[in-house]
Write a protein that holds these residues in place. Structure first.
Motif, PDB file in Angstrom:
ATOM      1  N   ALA A   1       0.851  -1.192   0.000  1.00 53.81           N
ATOM      2  CA  ALA A   1       0.000   0.000   0.000  1.00 53.81           C
ATOM      3  C   ALA A   1       0.885   1.239   0.000  1.00 53.81           C
ATOM      4  CB  ALA A   1      -0.906  -0.004   1.221  1.00 53.81           C
ATOM      5  N   ILE A   2       0.705   2.100  -1.003  1.00 58.19           N
ATOM      6  CA  ILE A   2       1.466   3.336  -1.103  1.00 58.19           C
ATOM      7  C   ILE A   2       0.499   4.497  -0.952  1.00 58.19           C
ATOM      8  CG2 ILE A   2       2.956   4.758  -2.545  1.00 58.19           C
ATOM      9  CD1 ILE A   2       3.834   2.163  -3.934  1.00 58.19           C
ATOM     10  N   ASP A   3       0.772   5.348   0.021  1.00 62.48           N
ATOM     11  CA  ASP A   3      -0.074   6.508   0.290  1.00 62.48           C
ATOM     12  C   ASP A   3       0.784   7.761   0.136  1.00 62.48           C
ATOM     13  OD1 ASP A   3      -2.134   8.168   1.070  1.00 62.48           O
ATOM     14  OD2 ASP A   3      -1.894   7.761   3.208  1.00 62.48           O
ATOM     15  N   GLN A   4       0.533   8.506  -0.944  1.00 66.42           N
ATOM     16  CA  GLN A   4       1.269   9.744  -1.188  1.00 66.42           C
ATOM     17  C   GLN A   4       0.652  10.849  -0.343  1.00 66.42           C
ATOM     18  OE1 GLN A   4       3.938   9.801  -3.227  1.00 66.42           O
ATOM     19  NE2 GLN A   4       4.357  11.944  -2.842  1.00 66.42           N
TER      20      GLN A   4
ATOM     21  N   VAL B   1       4.095   7.197   2.270  1.00 67.90           N
ATOM     22  CA  VAL B   1       4.083   6.127   3.258  1.00 67.90           C
ATOM     23  C   VAL B   1       3.858   4.816   2.508  1.00 67.90           C
ATOM     24  CG1 VAL B   1       2.917   5.176   5.279  1.00 67.90           C
ATOM     25  CG2 VAL B   1       3.178   7.656   5.043  1.00 67.90           C
ATOM     26  N   ILE B   2       4.799   3.898   2.654  1.00 67.86           N
ATOM     27  CA  ILE B   2       4.704   2.597   1.993  1.00 67.86           C
ATOM     28  C   ILE B   2       4.625   1.536   3.082  1.00 67.86           C
ATOM     29  CG2 ILE B   2       5.815   0.958   0.440  1.00 67.86           C
ATOM     30  CD1 ILE B   2       7.278   3.345  -0.816  1.00 67.86           C
ATOM     31  N   ALA B   3       3.584   0.739   3.012  1.00 73.64           N
ATOM     32  CA  ALA B   3       3.406  -0.354   3.973  1.00 73.64           C
ATOM     33  C   ALA B   3       3.002  -1.596   3.195  1.00 73.64           C
ATOM     34  CB  ALA B   3       2.333   0.012   4.990  1.00 73.64           C
ATOM     35  N   SER B   4       3.321  -2.735   3.744  1.00 75.11           N
ATOM     36  CA  SER B   4       2.924  -3.978   3.076  1.00 75.11           C
ATOM     37  C   SER B   4       2.568  -5.014   4.127  1.00 75.11           C
ATOM     38  CB  SER B   4       4.044  -4.487   2.170  1.00 75.11           C
ATOM     39  OG  SER B   4       5.149  -4.906   2.931  1.00 75.11           O
ATOM     40  N   PHE B   5       1.785  -5.963   3.692  1.00 73.32           N
ATOM     41  CA  PHE B   5       1.472  -7.096   4.547  1.00 73.32           C
ATOM     42  C   PHE B   5       1.337  -8.340   3.688  1.00 73.32           C
ATOM     43  CE2 PHE B   5      -2.496  -5.051   3.482  1.00 73.32           C
ATOM     44  CZ  PHE B   5      -3.347  -6.090   3.151  1.00 73.32           C
ATOM     45  N   ARG B   6       1.741  -9.446   4.277  1.00 72.85           N
ATOM     46  CA  ARG B   6       1.679 -10.719   3.562  1.00 72.85           C
ATOM     47  C   ARG B   6       0.233 -11.183   3.497  1.00 72.85           C
ATOM     48  NH1 ARG B   6       6.183 -12.559   2.019  1.00 72.85           N
ATOM     49  NH2 ARG B   6       5.578 -14.722   1.869  1.00 72.85           N
ATOM     50  N   LEU B   7      -0.080 -11.888   2.450  1.00 71.23           N
ATOM     51  CA  LEU B   7      -1.450 -12.341   2.236  1.00 71.23           C
ATOM     52  C   LEU B   7      -1.930 -13.285   3.340  1.00 71.23           C
ATOM     53  CD1 LEU B   7      -1.424 -12.865  -1.633  1.00 71.23           C
ATOM     54  CD2 LEU B   7      -2.435 -10.990  -0.337  1.00 71.23           C
ATOM     55  N   GLU B   8      -0.996 -14.007   3.960  1.00 72.46           N
ATOM     56  CA  GLU B   8      -1.391 -14.902   5.061  1.00 72.46           C
ATOM     57  C   GLU B   8      -1.928 -14.130   6.254  1.00 72.46           C
ATOM     58  OE1 GLU B   8       2.481 -15.158   4.540  1.00 72.46           O
ATOM     59  OE2 GLU B   8       1.667 -15.808   2.635  1.00 72.46           O
ATOM     60  N   ARG B   9      -1.508 -12.893   6.396  1.00 72.47           N
ATOM     61  CA  ARG B   9      -1.911 -12.062   7.535  1.00 72.47           C
ATOM     62  C   ARG B   9      -3.252 -11.374   7.313  1.00 72.47           C
ATOM     63  NH1 ARG B   9       0.531 -12.490  11.962  1.00 72.47           N
ATOM     64  NH2 ARG B   9       0.310 -10.305  12.420  1.00 72.47           N
ATOM     65  N   LEU B  10      -3.776 -11.436   6.099  1.00 67.01           N
ATOM     66  CA  LEU B  10      -5.034 -10.774   5.789  1.00 67.01           C
ATOM     67  C   LEU B  10      -6.180 -11.448   6.528  1.00 67.01           C
ATOM     68  CD1 LEU B  10      -6.389  -8.575   4.055  1.00 67.01           C
ATOM     69  CD2 LEU B  10      -6.746 -10.322   2.331  1.00 67.01           C
ATOM     70  N   GLN B  11      -6.879 -10.659   7.305  1.00 71.21           N
ATOM     71  CA  GLN B  11      -7.992 -11.191   8.076  1.00 71.21           C
ATOM     72  C   GLN B  11      -9.324 -10.898   7.388  1.00 71.21           C
ATOM     73  OE1 GLN B  11      -7.897  -9.828  12.093  1.00 71.21           O
ATOM     74  NE2 GLN B  11      -9.681 -10.977  12.713  1.00 71.21           N
TER      75      GLN B  11
END
Length: 193
Positions: free
Chosen positions: A107-110, A117-127
């Motif tokens: 996720a990139i939020d300009q 702000v760049i954040a990421s999460f692994r698909l296994e962590r998606l709730q």
């Protein structure tokens, strides 16, 4: 020059599947105000200047030696300011994105011209992923907000105004199913000894 997605550091077995940006209507909605504000002084000067000259104070300013130059400077300055605002809106529109890979969501939020702000999460962590569509125009043009909730940290990732949010949600869950099926198949393969 590399694009933002080309500069992302991906794992060796990670591939970009889809890039999600905001709907075109968001750009139109956010730029219409600055464009109208840009045109306002021009319209006032060219179409109603004769009416404005009826007021004594404005007529006195107009009679001044450098009034036209000052007015041209003001209109130019105003136009530059509105152009900067349109560029700011476009930058935010173009650089806000979600990049879906076969391993994670980035996720990139300009936030302004020089802050991202760049954040990421692994698909296994998606709730959970929720979709919110507000208003008649959003319903007719099919755009809305996507909110992804991760497990464990109670972190929420949001991207607003994306086109076809229900389709994107479905696509993300298809990617997750594919990844888990592939892992399950690989975990049941016999080991070479």
């Amino acid at each position: 020059m590399q694009t933002l997605t080309e500069r992302m550091q991906l794992g060796s077995d990670e591939n970009i599947i889809r890039v999600v940006r905001k709907h075109w209507f968001i750009l139109l909605r956010d730029t219409i105000g600055p464009i109208l504000l840009f045109l306002a002084p021009l319209v006032a000067y060219f179409f109603i200047k004769d009416r404005l000259l009826e007021f004594e104070a404005i007529a006195a300013l107009r009679a001044a030696e450098h009034a036209d130059a000052a007015l041209l400077f003001f209109i130019s300055w105003w136009g530059l300011l509105m152009w900067l605002l349109v560029f700011f809106v476009w930058t935010d529109f173009y650089l806000d994105m979600w990049t879906l890979t076969n391993r994670r969501i980035i996720a990139i939020d300009q936030r302004g011209f020089f802050r991202r702000v760049i954040a990421s999460f692994r698909l296994e962590r998606l709730q959970d992923i929720s979709v919110e569509i507000h208003g008649m125009i959003a319903t007719l043009l099919d755009f809305g907000d996507l909110r992804a909730q991760t497990a464990g940290h109670d972190v929420e990732f949001t991207i607003s105004g994306v086109p076809h949010p229900r389709e994107i949600k479905k696509h993300i869950f298809e990617i997750i199913d594919h990844v888990f099926r592939a892992r399950k198949i690989h975990s049941h393969e016999p080991k070479d000894e």
